[in-house]
Design a protein around this motif. Structure first.
Motif, mmCIF file in Angstrom:
data_model
loop_
_atom_site.group_PDB
_atom_site.id
_atom_site.type_symbol
_atom_site.label_atom_id
_atom_site.label_comp_id
_atom_site.label_asym_id
_atom_site.label_seq_id
_atom_site.Cartn_x
_atom_site.Cartn_y
_atom_site.Cartn_z
ATOM 1 N N PRO A 179 -6.562 7.721 0.001
ATOM 2 C CA PRO A 179 -8.083 7.653 -0.008
ATOM 3 C C PRO A 179 -8.623 6.803 -1.295
ATOM 4 C CG PRO A 179 -7.415 9.778 -1.252
ATOM 5 C CD PRO A 179 -6.015 9.200 -0.470
ATOM 6 N N THR A 180 -7.727 6.136 -1.982
ATOM 7 C CA THR A 180 -8.157 5.160 -2.925
ATOM 8 C C THR A 180 -7.598 3.767 -2.516
ATOM 9 O OG1 THR A 180 -6.126 5.745 -4.336
ATOM 10 C CG2 THR A 180 -8.086 6.876 -5.004
ATOM 11 N N ALA A 181 -6.678 3.758 -1.483
ATOM 12 C CA ALA A 181 -6.299 2.419 -1.024
ATOM 13 C C ALA A 181 -7.380 1.436 -0.721
ATOM 14 C CB ALA A 181 -5.291 2.358 0.162
ATOM 15 N N ALA A 182 -7.014 0.097 -1.145
ATOM 16 C CA ALA A 182 -8.001 -0.934 -0.975
ATOM 17 C C ALA A 182 -9.326 -0.978 -1.875
ATOM 18 C CB ALA A 182 -8.101 -1.295 0.588
ATOM 19 N N LEU A 183 -9.439 -0.098 -2.610
ATOM 20 C CA LEU A 183 -10.615 0.109 -3.609
ATOM 21 C C LEU A 183 -10.444 -0.378 -4.844
ATOM 22 C CD1 LEU A 183 -11.886 3.911 -2.758
ATOM 23 C CD2 LEU A 183 -12.375 1.808 -1.587
ATOM 24 N N GLN A 188 -12.346 3.705 -7.121
ATOM 25 C CA GLN A 188 -11.270 4.933 -7.150
ATOM 26 C C GLN A 188 -11.623 5.862 -7.979
ATOM 27 O OE1 GLN A 188 -7.679 2.452 -8.647
ATOM 28 N NE2 GLN A 188 -7.350 1.369 -6.892
ATOM 29 N N ARG A 189 -12.396 5.705 -9.330
ATOM 30 C CA ARG A 189 -12.795 6.595 -10.109
ATOM 31 C C ARG A 189 -13.690 7.465 -9.493
ATOM 32 N NH1 ARG A 189 -13.567 2.358 -15.065
ATOM 33 N NH2 ARG A 189 -11.579 2.436 -15.756
ATOM 34 N N LYS A 190 -14.753 6.862 -8.528
ATOM 35 C CA LYS A 190 -15.400 7.894 -7.847
ATOM 36 C C LYS A 190 -14.927 8.619 -6.931
ATOM 37 C CE LYS A 190 -19.550 9.261 -6.359
ATOM 38 N NZ LYS A 190 -20.335 10.094 -7.182
ATOM 39 N N VAL A 191 -13.781 7.985 -6.070
ATOM 40 C CA VAL A 191 -13.195 9.114 -5.370
ATOM 41 C C VAL A 191 -12.255 10.034 -6.007
ATOM 42 C CG1 VAL A 191 -11.384 8.993 -3.656
ATOM 43 C CG2 VAL A 191 -13.052 7.175 -3.509
ATOM 44 N N VAL A 192 -11.841 9.853 -7.101
ATOM 45 C CA VAL A 192 -11.163 10.950 -7.903
ATOM 46 C C VAL A 192 -11.998 11.931 -8.468
ATOM 47 C CG1 VAL A 192 -10.045 11.189 -10.306
ATOM 48 C CG2 VAL A 192 -9.182 9.303 -8.702
ATOM 49 N N PHE A 207 -3.210 15.413 -0.920
ATOM 50 C CA PHE A 207 -3.399 14.096 -1.450
ATOM 51 C C PHE A 207 -2.325 13.121 -1.195
ATOM 52 C CE2 PHE A 207 -3.740 10.672 -4.920
ATOM 53 C CZ PHE A 207 -5.330 10.251 -4.581
ATOM 54 N N ILE A 208 -2.487 12.365 -0.302
ATOM 55 C CA ILE A 208 -1.344 11.288 -0.190
ATOM 56 C C ILE A 208 -1.514 9.788 -0.624
ATOM 57 C CG2 ILE A 208 -0.017 9.941 1.661
ATOM 58 C CD1 ILE A 208 -0.804 12.365 3.517
ATOM 59 N N SER A 209 -0.809 9.471 -1.538
ATOM 60 C CA SER A 209 -0.910 8.296 -2.122
ATOM 61 C C SER A 209 0.349 7.537 -2.651
ATOM 62 C CB SER A 209 -2.007 8.276 -3.310
ATOM 63 O OG SER A 209 -2.277 6.965 -3.812
#
Length: 251
Positions: A179-183, A188-192, A207-209
């Motif tokens: 979910p945070t790739a290419a951000l 990224q902080r917003k998604v977290v 959560f896959i990362s």
């Protein structure tokens, strides 16, 4: 809120295996997920992460083992069947219609209809707009125009729309693929932050990362796969970046 330590797993994967011809993609993998818990899936490319989530979410049928959801054995023939049970997968491409609003994306393929003059079917746009407003408020998500096409939104905002669609349809388990790739860092902080909001609502999250920093920021536990097998499982509080990398590469 129910705590992971005191609850039964919402999702319990038991010794699941999956073959593609002569390739054994999953070799008896087990993992559990509790309400209000974030479990990260880590591993190099080819470790089995995608196969595992697709087996959980109804894309692939398991060749062996068992999957239990809310204490009951389940076998999903399609992703729609998994969604009907409350398992939603948010893939990296998000599957949003860029030319449509938040409300239209929430109801994509499931649009509400009302009858004009008692017989003429038309889209219930006020209901869609209200659903968008209420759902985004639950995520503490604010944009200036809820009716704007989502193609105008930033990467983090688009993630919020995809998450909003999942929770509107009462997802109890969310599988989030990179979910945070290419951000950028602020996005990224917003998604977290969004993931922490979902956790506080008692939803279970896989959560896959590839980003260990994000994994350590949001997860309670890490399940590490290597070449289709379970290489290890660690609580965040009891491990380090170095240990997880060693589990991933077999060092």
């Amino acid at each position: 809120m129910t705590t992971p330590s005191s609850s039964e797993p919402i999702l319990d994967v038991r010794s699941v295996s999956k073959r593609f011809g002569g390739v054994e993609a999953l070799k008896g993998v087990s993992m559990a997920l509790h309400p209000g818990e974030v479990v990260a899936l880590a591993g190099d490319n080819g470790a089995g992460k995608s196969t595992l989530i697709k087996t959980i979410s109804g894309v692939h049928a398991a060749d062996g083992g068992e999957i239990r959801f809310a204490g009951e054995p389940v076998s999903f023939a399609t992703p729609e069947a998994a969604r009907a049970h409350g398992i939603e997968t948010i893939y990296q491409d998000l599957a949003l219609a860029d030319n449509l609003s938040i409300g239209a994306n929430i109801f994509l393929g499931r649009e509400p209809v009302k009858r004009l003059f008692g017989f003429l079917p038309v889209l219930d746009r006020p209901m869609m707009a209200q659903a968008a407003k209420e759902t985004m408020a639950r995520l503490d998500f604010h944009v200036s125009r809820l009716d704007a096409p989502v193609g105008r939104f930033s990467g983090g905002q688009r993630q919020a729309v995809a998450i909003g669609r999942a929770i509107y349809w009462n997802a109890r388990v969310l599988i989030m693929d990179e979910p945070t790739a290419a951000l950028g860092v602020p996005e990224q902080r917003k998604v977290v932050s969004l993931i922490k909001t979902l956790k506080a609502q008692g939803r279970g999250i896989i959560f896959i990362s590839h980003n260990l920093q994000d994994i350590f920021a949001v997860s309670d536990r890490i399940v590490v796969l290597r070449r289709g097998s379970l290489a290890g499982e660690r609580r965040i509080a009891d491990t380090s970046h170095d240990e997880i990398v060693k589990l991933m590469v077999g060092g």
